[in-house]
Design a protein around this motif. Structure first.
Motif: not given
Length: 371
Positions: A147-148, A269, A272-273, A283-287
């Motif tokens: 996931e990360f 960190c 991907k996330a 959970i943090n990220g960008e989509k």
């Protein structure tokens, strides 16, 4: 499934045994607490009366307890100084061992524990129970599933504003080997390395501080400490570089002038996330060119390993450890992993003393090769 009864001996009947180990063990099916040892006999007697089977044995010398061939498992719940000698003697006596954290006072002792477990063929695990929290296990599963992405920066958090333990021997360097770094920093570091699944260390730089330990009548969650007895650090900080280039920072303190407090938590960190445990698991990220933050609902049911219903993390630790013994499977906390944690902790103290970085590929070449 093998359902034989597991007979357990408890060595050390103080706070961690009464507050965590014994209450969780007696909840497990097919488990009997049959022997109790403490240098203060009254503690062992009380533990036997509260948690033991009828006729449970009481000892003040653990060597005598280990002569009982019917005992299959030993739980070591003593001060850090005696973790290694008791664990090693227990393994030599043919017992499987759960030793409370940290693994040992020194890395050399921890290494001897691993070597003894391998030689005797007995299981050895360490009580890093924060791995068994629902948020920790969900985070671990996400990391395993990618996931990360490539996790290249992580933080291990173990900071209290004012919560210095004033009972037992926590403030005694001779008995414990250190202060918050080896006490609560060890939990945060284990949680972080386990989540990263990265135990290959390149270098460690650390600093330890004795800044607030001499405070008289200090405000403290457990009452003022005695400055004369406070012989360990009150804070420690480290910068750890892994062989693959990843960076891990560690902050550990019992007393620090900060409102940014977190204990037994990690921040990750990746490419991907990312994730943290600041306000529950986030959970943090960008989509789709937008940033996002999500908070998984950890109250909902999950797979058996990750969701124990009403189980506490200590209950889950006890259940999975007993399952490993009964079914001859590998413990969740591997002794080799705990050894790396001990090596890093010792390197932090060494770096603080020398003012130099500790390079594992030079000073610990043999250990690197073993791993």
């Amino acid at each position: 499934m093998n359902d034989r009864t597991i007979r357990i001996g408890i060595i050390g009947c103080g706070g961690i045994a009464n507050g965590k180990q014994m209450p969780s063990l007696v909840k497990q099916k097919g488990v009997e607490l049959v022997a109790f040892c403490d240098i203060v006999k009254d503690k062992a007697v009380k533990a036997a009366a509260t948690f033991g089977v009828e006729g449970a044995d009481v000892y003040t010398d653990y060597h005598e307890l280990l002569k009982d061939t019917s005992i299959e498992v030993i739980h070591v719940c003593t001060p850090n100084k005696s973790h290694a000698p008791i664990s090693i003697a227990s393994l030599e006596a043919g017992k499987h061992v759960l030793c409370e954290k940290p693994m040992a006072k020194t890395a050399a002792e921890a290494r001897e524990m691993v070597e003894t477990a391998k030689r005797t063929g007995k299981k050895l695990t360490i009580g890093y129970d924060n791995r068994y929290r629902t948020d920790s296990q969900y985070l671990k599963q996400l990391a395993e599933e990618g996931e990360f992405g490539d996790i290249y920066f992580a933080k291990a958090h173990a900071v209290r504003r004012r919560a210095v333990p004033t009972w037992g021997v926590f403030l005694n360097e001779e008995e414990q080997g250190g202060g918050p770094l080896i006490d609560i920093g060890t939990h945060a570091l284990d949680l972080t390395l386990w989540t990263l699944d990265n135990y290959k260390v390149k270098s460690v730089v650390g600093n330890v501080y004795y800044k607030l330990s001499d405070t008289e009548n200090a405000a403290n969650a457990f009452g003022p400490w005695d400055p004369k007895e406070f012989t360990v650090e009150d804070s420690a900080f480290a910068f750890i570089t892994m062989e693959n280039g990843a960076t891990v920072t560690l902050e550990a303190s019992w007393a620090l002038n900060t409102l940014d407090v977190d204990e037994a938590k990690t921040t990750l960190c990746g490419t991907k996330a990312g994730a943290d445990m600041r306000d529950g698991l986030r959970i943090n990220g960008e989509k789709l060119s937008r940033l996002y933050v999500t908070k998984p609902d950890l109250q909902a049911g999950g797979v058996a390993y990750y969701d124990g219903g009403s189980e506490t993390q200590a209950d889950k630790e006890a259940r999975l450890w007993i399952d490993a013994v009964r079914n001859d499977t590998e413990p969740v906390v591997k002794a080799e992993q705990a050894l790396v944690v001990s090596e890093i902790l010792e390197a932090i103290y060494e770096s603080a003393k020398s003012g130099k970085a500790v390079y594992f590929n030079e000073q610990n070449q043999a250990l690197v090769n073993e791993r």
